[in-house]
Design a protein around this motif. Sequence first.
Motif, PDB file in Angstrom:
ATOM      1  N   GLY A 194       6.027  10.237   8.178  1.00 45.54           N
ATOM      2  CA  GLY A 194       6.071  10.609   6.766  1.00 45.54           C
ATOM      3  C   GLY A 194       5.196   9.760   5.861  1.00 45.54           C
ATOM      4  O   GLY A 194       4.297   9.045   6.308  1.00 45.54           O
ATOM      5  N   ILE A 195       5.512   9.861   4.584  1.00 41.94           N
ATOM      6  CA  ILE A 195       4.796   9.087   3.562  1.00 41.94           C
ATOM      7  C   ILE A 195       5.469   7.720   3.467  1.00 41.94           C
ATOM      8  O   ILE A 195       6.674   7.632   3.274  1.00 41.94           O
ATOM      9  CB  ILE A 195       4.858   9.809   2.203  1.00 41.94           C
ATOM     10  CG1 ILE A 195       4.086  11.138   2.272  1.00 41.94           C
ATOM     11  CG2 ILE A 195       4.341   8.913   1.091  1.00 41.94           C
ATOM     12  CD1 ILE A 195       4.238  12.016   1.042  1.00 41.94           C
ATOM     13  N   ARG A 253      12.022  10.768   1.027  1.00 42.38           N
ATOM     14  CA  ARG A 253      13.086  11.711   1.360  1.00 42.38           C
ATOM     15  C   ARG A 253      12.485  13.049   1.795  1.00 42.38           C
ATOM     16  O   ARG A 253      12.932  13.670   2.741  1.00 42.38           O
ATOM     17  CB  ARG A 253      13.994  11.915   0.144  1.00 42.38           C
ATOM     18  CG  ARG A 253      15.313  12.579   0.504  1.00 42.38           C
ATOM     19  CD  ARG A 253      16.142  12.850  -0.741  1.00 42.38           C
ATOM     20  NE  ARG A 253      15.530  13.879  -1.561  1.00 42.38           N
ATOM     21  CZ  ARG A 253      15.688  13.994  -2.882  1.00 42.38           C
ATOM     22  NH1 ARG A 253      16.424  13.128  -3.528  1.00 42.38           N
ATOM     23  NH2 ARG A 253      15.116  14.968  -3.542  1.00 42.38           N
ATOM     24  N   ARG A 254      11.434  13.478   1.093  1.00 42.18           N
ATOM     25  CA  ARG A 254      10.827  14.765   1.403  1.00 42.18           C
ATOM     26  C   ARG A 254      10.031  14.743   2.702  1.00 42.18           C
ATOM     27  O   ARG A 254       9.783  15.766   3.297  1.00 42.18           O
ATOM     28  CB  ARG A 254       9.915  15.208   0.259  1.00 42.18           C
ATOM     29  CG  ARG A 254      10.678  15.778  -0.918  1.00 42.18           C
ATOM     30  CD  ARG A 254      11.401  17.054  -0.526  1.00 42.18           C
ATOM     31  NE  ARG A 254      11.990  17.723  -1.686  1.00 42.18           N
ATOM     32  CZ  ARG A 254      12.668  18.869  -1.611  1.00 42.18           C
ATOM     33  NH1 ARG A 254      12.864  19.449  -0.439  1.00 42.18           N
ATOM     34  NH2 ARG A 254      13.161  19.417  -2.694  1.00 42.18           N
ATOM     35  N   SER A 255       9.557  13.568   3.107  1.00 40.22           N
ATOM     36  CA  SER A 255       8.658  13.524   4.263  1.00 40.22           C
ATOM     37  C   SER A 255       9.263  12.820   5.468  1.00 40.22           C
ATOM     38  O   SER A 255       8.659  12.783   6.529  1.00 40.22           O
ATOM     39  CB  SER A 255       7.365  12.784   3.867  1.00 40.22           C
ATOM     40  OG  SER A 255       7.670  11.433   3.558  1.00 40.22           O
ATOM     41  N   LYS A 270       9.669   3.120  -5.780  1.00 42.43           N
ATOM     42  CA  LYS A 270       8.940   4.081  -6.600  1.00 42.43           C
ATOM     43  C   LYS A 270       8.634   5.381  -5.860  1.00 42.43           C
ATOM     44  O   LYS A 270       8.468   6.420  -6.476  1.00 42.43           O
ATOM     45  CB  LYS A 270       7.638   3.464  -7.107  1.00 42.43           C
ATOM     46  CG  LYS A 270       7.853   2.438  -8.199  1.00 42.43           C
ATOM     47  CD  LYS A 270       6.538   1.873  -8.684  1.00 42.43           C
ATOM     48  CE  LYS A 270       6.746   0.926  -9.866  1.00 42.43           C
ATOM     49  NZ  LYS A 270       5.495   0.237 -10.206  1.00 42.43           N
ATOM     50  N   ASP A 271       8.495   5.309  -4.554  1.00 41.93           N
ATOM     51  CA  ASP A 271       8.164   6.525  -3.805  1.00 41.93           C
ATOM     52  C   ASP A 271       9.356   7.071  -3.012  1.00 41.93           C
ATOM     53  O   ASP A 271       9.182   7.841  -2.073  1.00 41.93           O
ATOM     54  CB  ASP A 271       6.970   6.268  -2.875  1.00 41.93           C
ATOM     55  CG  ASP A 271       5.663   6.313  -3.636  1.00 41.93           C
ATOM     56  OD1 ASP A 271       5.678   6.758  -4.796  1.00 41.93           O
ATOM     57  OD2 ASP A 271       4.630   5.885  -3.091  1.00 41.93           O
ATOM     58  N   ILE A 315      11.465   9.337  -3.603  1.00 42.15           N
ATOM     59  CA  ILE A 315      11.518  10.806  -3.534  1.00 42.15           C
ATOM     60  C   ILE A 315      10.585  11.322  -2.444  1.00 42.15           C
ATOM     61  O   ILE A 315      10.911  12.266  -1.720  1.00 42.15           O
ATOM     62  CB  ILE A 315      11.163  11.407  -4.907  1.00 42.15           C
ATOM     63  CG1 ILE A 315      12.415  11.386  -5.771  1.00 42.15           C
ATOM     64  CG2 ILE A 315      10.593  12.810  -4.775  1.00 42.15           C
ATOM     65  CD1 ILE A 315      12.221  11.885  -7.171  1.00 42.15           C
ATOM     66  N   PHE A 316       9.439  10.697  -2.317  1.00 45.33           N
ATOM     67  CA  PHE A 316       8.465  11.164  -1.318  1.00 45.33           C
ATOM     68  C   PHE A 316       8.907  10.792   0.102  1.00 45.33           C
ATOM     69  O   PHE A 316       8.623  11.511   1.044  1.00 45.33           O
ATOM     70  CB  PHE A 316       7.076  10.599  -1.630  1.00 45.33           C
ATOM     71  CG  PHE A 316       6.583  11.016  -2.987  1.00 45.33           C
ATOM     72  CD1 PHE A 316       6.074  12.291  -3.183  1.00 45.33           C
ATOM     73  CD2 PHE A 316       6.684  10.159  -4.068  1.00 45.33           C
ATOM     74  CE1 PHE A 316       5.645  12.697  -4.433  1.00 45.33           C
ATOM     75  CE2 PHE A 316       6.262  10.551  -5.323  1.00 45.33           C
ATOM     76  CZ  PHE A 316       5.736  11.826  -5.512  1.00 45.33           C
ATOM     77  N   GLN A 318       0.847  -1.185   0.000  1.00 48.51           N
ATOM     78  CA  GLN A 318       0.000   0.000   0.000  1.00 48.51           C
ATOM     79  C   GLN A 318       0.887   1.241   0.000  1.00 48.51           C
ATOM     80  O   GLN A 318       1.628   1.469   0.960  1.00 48.51           O
ATOM     81  CB  GLN A 318      -0.863  -0.017   1.260  1.00 48.51           C
ATOM     82  CG  GLN A 318      -1.780   1.163   1.404  1.00 48.51           C
ATOM     83  CD  GLN A 318      -3.003   1.019   0.530  1.00 48.51           C
ATOM     84  OE1 GLN A 318      -3.859   0.186   0.781  1.00 48.51           O
ATOM     85  NE2 GLN A 318      -3.055   1.806  -0.532  1.00 48.51           N
ATOM     86  N   ARG A 319       0.786   2.047  -1.079  1.00 46.25           N
ATOM     87  CA  ARG A 319       1.604   3.267  -1.136  1.00 46.25           C
ATOM     88  C   ARG A 319       0.868   4.444  -0.518  1.00 46.25           C
ATOM     89  O   ARG A 319      -0.333   4.382  -0.302  1.00 46.25           O
ATOM     90  CB  ARG A 319       1.971   3.558  -2.596  1.00 46.25           C
ATOM     91  CG  ARG A 319       2.891   2.489  -3.154  1.00 46.25           C
ATOM     92  CD  ARG A 319       2.966   2.536  -4.659  1.00 46.25           C
ATOM     93  NE  ARG A 319       3.577   3.778  -5.138  1.00 46.25           N
ATOM     94  CZ  ARG A 319       3.785   4.026  -6.435  1.00 46.25           C
ATOM     95  NH1 ARG A 319       3.451   3.130  -7.338  1.00 46.25           N
ATOM     96  NH2 ARG A 319       4.345   5.161  -6.815  1.00 46.25           N
ATOM     97  N   PHE A 320       1.578   5.525  -0.295  1.00 43.21           N
ATOM     98  CA  PHE A 320       1.041   6.746   0.296  1.00 43.21           C
ATOM     99  C   PHE A 320       0.254   6.456   1.573  1.00 43.21           C
ATOM    100  O   PHE A 320      -0.874   6.866   1.765  1.00 43.21           O
ATOM    101  CB  PHE A 320       0.158   7.519  -0.690  1.00 43.21           C
ATOM    102  CG  PHE A 320      -0.085   8.948  -0.266  1.00 43.21           C
ATOM    103  CD1 PHE A 320       0.966   9.847  -0.223  1.00 43.21           C
ATOM    104  CD2 PHE A 320      -1.340   9.398   0.106  1.00 43.21           C
ATOM    105  CE1 PHE A 320       0.767  11.174   0.177  1.00 43.21           C
ATOM    106  CE2 PHE A 320      -1.552  10.717   0.508  1.00 43.21           C
ATOM    107  CZ  PHE A 320      -0.494  11.596   0.547  1.00 43.21           C
ATOM    108  N   SER A 321       0.869   5.692   2.450  1.00 47.19           N
ATOM    109  CA  SER A 321       0.302   5.514   3.773  1.00 47.19           C
ATOM    110  C   SER A 321       0.846   6.638   4.647  1.00 47.19           C
ATOM    111  O   SER A 321       2.052   6.831   4.734  1.00 47.19           O
ATOM    112  CB  SER A 321       0.724   4.156   4.322  1.00 47.19           C
ATOM    113  OG  SER A 321       0.469   4.133   5.705  1.00 47.19           O
ATOM    114  N   VAL A 322      -0.067   7.408   5.251  1.00 50.51           N
ATOM    115  CA  VAL A 322       0.392   8.563   6.025  1.00 50.51           C
ATOM    116  C   VAL A 322       0.017   8.456   7.498  1.00 50.51           C
ATOM    117  O   VAL A 322       0.177   9.402   8.247  1.00 50.51           O
ATOM    118  CB  VAL A 322      -0.148   9.885   5.431  1.00 50.51           C
ATOM    119  CG1 VAL A 322       0.471  10.127   4.067  1.00 50.51           C
ATOM    120  CG2 VAL A 322      -1.660   9.881   5.320  1.00 50.51           C
ATOM    121  N   HIS A 323      -0.497   7.304   7.912  1.00 49.15           N
ATOM    122  CA  HIS A 323      -0.910   7.184   9.307  1.00 49.15           C
ATOM    123  C   HIS A 323      -0.180   6.077  10.059  1.00 49.15           C
ATOM    124  O   HIS A 323      -0.536   5.744  11.174  1.00 49.15           O
ATOM    125  CB  HIS A 323      -2.421   6.946   9.397  1.00 49.15           C
ATOM    126  CG  HIS A 323      -3.228   8.039   8.773  1.00 49.15           C
ATOM    127  ND1 HIS A 323      -3.156   9.348   9.196  1.00 49.15           N
ATOM    128  CD2 HIS A 323      -4.089   8.028   7.737  1.00 49.15           C
ATOM    129  CE1 HIS A 323      -3.965  10.089   8.455  1.00 49.15           C
ATOM    130  NE2 HIS A 323      -4.530   9.327   7.558  1.00 49.15           N
TER     131      HIS A 323
END
Lengths: 842, 261
Positions: free
Chosen positions: B23-24, B83-85, B77-78, B80-81, B14-19
């Motif tokens: 971070g992401i 690193r930013r988060s 794949k994520d 970059i995200f 599951q990508r973009f898990s924020v909880h």
Amino acid sequence: MSWTFKGELPKSERIGLLIENLFRDQPQIEPDRALLITESYKATEGEPMITRRAKAFAHILKNIPITIRDHELVVGASSKAPRSCQTFPEYSWEWLESELETVGTRSADPFYVSEETKKALRGVHSYWKGKTSSERAFAYMAPEARQAIDHNIFTPGNYYYNGIGHVTVDYGKVLRVGFHGIRREAEAALAKCSVSDGDYNRRSAFLQAVILSCDAVCEYAARYAELAHMKAKSEPNAKRAAELEQIAKNCERVPAEGATSFYEACQSFWIVQLLVQVESSGHSISPGRFDQYMYPYYAADMAAGKITMEYAQELIDCVWIKLNDLNKVRDAASAEGFAGYSMFQNLICGGQDADGLDATNDLSFMCIEASRHVHLPQPSLSVRVWNGTPHEFLIKAAELTRTGIGLPAYYNDEVIIPQLLEHGETMEEARDYNIIGCVEPQSPHKTDGWHDAAFFNMCRPLELVFSSGVDQGVQIGPRTKPVSEMGSFEEFFAAYEEQMNYMIKLMVNADNAIDVAHAELCPLPFESCMVDDCIANGKSMQEGGARYNFTGPQGFGVANVADAMWAIKTLVFEQRKYSLSDFKDAMEHNYGQDMDAAWAQKLTATVVKELAEKGVSVDNAQIVQIYREIATNKATPDQKACYEKLLADIRALDKFGNDKPAIDAMARRAGYVYTRPLTQYTNPRGGVYQAGLYPVSANVPLGAQTGATPDGRLAFTPVADGVSPSAGSDVSGPTAAANSVSRLDHFICSNGTLYNMKFHPSALKGRAGLESFVALVRGYFDQKGSHMQFNVVSRDTLLDAQAHPENYKSLVVRVAGYSALFTTLSKSLQDDIIKRTEQGGF
Amino acid sequence: MELTEVKGRIFDIQRFSVHDGPGIRSIVFLKGCRLRCRWCCNPESQEYDIQTMNKDGVIETVGRDVTVGEVMEEVEKDRIFYRRSGGGMTLSGGESMCQPDFAEALFMEAHERGINTAIETTACASAETVRRLVPHIDTVMMDIKHMNSEKHYTYTGQHNEKMLENAKLIADMSDNFIIRVPVIPTFNDTEEEIRAIAQFASRLRGVEQLHLLPYHAFGTDKYRWLGREYTLPEIEPPSNEHMERLLAVVNATGLHGQIGG
């Protein structure tokens, strides 16, 4: 530059009252400008056009009704009623004449028109027959270009029927030297000319037109000073009377002279912003870097202890409300394309200064704060993002995004600055860029960007490949090989390129025809005096006076073309499950889905024309008979099953927007089919064409004129917006979608790309939600995407707003390159917004 | 064998898990768990065997065998995200400690590539497994469901002693250890029960945060799709007011509590 802003500033009571007044009534059309310009034109026939324009502008400013609304601190309005508009018959008027009875009740952007106004407008319209820029453009345009427009391949409607707009003038210069200063500059230029110079006559006429315009503006402000003074005298409330006296004092000084305070700077700014939009009907008059050119006045007043941050905020909020007081009536079709009464006044904060240092200051934060306070669609607020952007600033921006207002839009310095350098601008100019209208970058007050030059529907030439260039029985495109004879995917792709190249050429012809018409009939001396280097060059922007000149028509549907090409490559040439003829047949039958009346009508027209070409004449009764057959002749159950099988197979394929590099590469290639050929063309102002990939909201109405496409998109449904994946097809989460979109070449799209993402509010919950959101924007920008914007509103809210619009009068959503009130949008556009994939956090 | 060639069994990424963790993040769900929590919202995660779910007519296979390299390809794949988060990869399940070779290889490979790691675990594993894995995990999020071992057994099919011992072990080894408590009405949602868990957690070295995760019934359809019975009685998610009361209980022990992950 540095900043001290923390937390939030209060919203003064005045702001609520001003907003209430703004929305009390339906917008109206007022006749004054049309009457005044007609009067003036009648009196100046035979004079040079630039002179006539300046005289007309002066005549309008001298006589147009002026109004100071209750509670206002910053004054100046082009209409008596709030959010109302004037008309511009010198560009076009036939559409208004024929829509006068329906414009009050139409679904997109209705305007009330009183019977007296109708009468007045009808009275002057006849004068304009044969004199408008649209008629001149039509006369210049190649017949095959007109035909392509008639067949909805592209539409240059925006500039065909209206002014150009799309400019950021030199607000900073007006703040510094006032119009007396600009007048002196024009006088000095004039003094340098010799009557025997080869270009003296035109040059001097232009410079004199500038002088006349500057004087007219100063007199206009003086009218406001007088009105404020009079109102103060009869004002019973002492506090308000004092405010009115201050307003009078401000208008006595600015914009004639330079501003000496932040308040005067706000007033001066507003008169410029207003009057550029009285001179011409062009929209997207973009304030640009308000936080930069206003800052010296703010900083000086703060340092001197003359104002508080709260008071400065109140003034900014007042300016924001004024930006929502302007309006513009468009023809019914354009109103659908630009739905939401939008004026696209793009105002941008943050980013770098000309030296490459971070430019974020307190005003950058306060601009965001103002949009939070007024919660209205204007200005189209944008923020610039670069590697040095303070994190706190992006968090502040994300907080505004979270309110669901669709603002701000985010722009990437790391892509846009190189784009401008590529066009030969200096590093300093490129670093100083701002955004025009929706998403279009330019360096301010030195560019005539012609940014919204046309909408080009990339799906229509794809349809033409299947019909060898025939549309509704007419050969409008090249006679490419029948698809049944194509042996390879590359052959198919080459046919698409051939159709595209041809149509792009015709679009260039159409735009250049319109360009010449504006130069000849609607040069704008007032706007031009605030754009470099018009005074030095001695000619208006419309005649090529600006330092940089572009024409930027925008393509849309790149996601559909990518998915379509992928489907054909996979199913026809790799798996060999279907032939191109199978696709053609299925698309003509809308994949076996219901045939609606519009589709049946279109097919009927095709059949009738085909019969006529074979020499068979058909009478009306026969046409009705053909229509009935088509409308009722649903595919046989066997055919229907075949079509639906194909549709299911197409839908099962991977789609653009899911982080699949191979399809994303196809999208990049599809983008090039539009962007690369376009950039080789030049315009009459001595500039080049540059491509954009964004649709405003035209993907809905223009999609409604597009048949089924090989990506499984059904006939007449919306085309994908901007560079976004097709609605509902990006199902792998926001990071996957962002990765895909970043694989397009954003650098070549120097007229802007537009990426819409819809978020459920839960994804932005708490500080952690904001942090993730900022990281998402950062991550997309690290991969060289150029623009990103967000709708943060739940699907349930939107559905409820559709059912009960009365409860959602102030619900603002992001449409395309702008935000609009949801309830003012047409049903189909509302549906499109609801359908966009909603990205949540997991 | 190269780390990237180590095989394991997962059922989702599951990508973009924020909880779940900082971070992401991308969450890799490993298949198989020793517990049978009645409220489990991922019942398809429990069996190690590859299963099919009948989603009201649509048959879906749950579980696939993959290599560490294949998982990393998706996780990368994520990057970059992350690193930013400040995000990265989280292993969840199921219980990833049930596949210790695979989990260890995933963590080591992620670190090799500069990707932050986290785990959501019940810590129902041998002490040896805990000792092997924890050094490669940047953030450990461990569930503690109840302090009463019998009640724990009744609702999850396991006693809690071994897990609580492992909690102490993790506390000694990890610098970033978060305790999470699913708040299940009728099982552990009284102030006393939550207080007991919080007191235990507050005595663990270095534990500063305790997250209360309110019960939700989103997983109930999956029981039907698996042909299984949902054995929790019909319960409502705890009210916001009640969660706030429990939060106060947690904070009273000196921990920093929060509602939600």
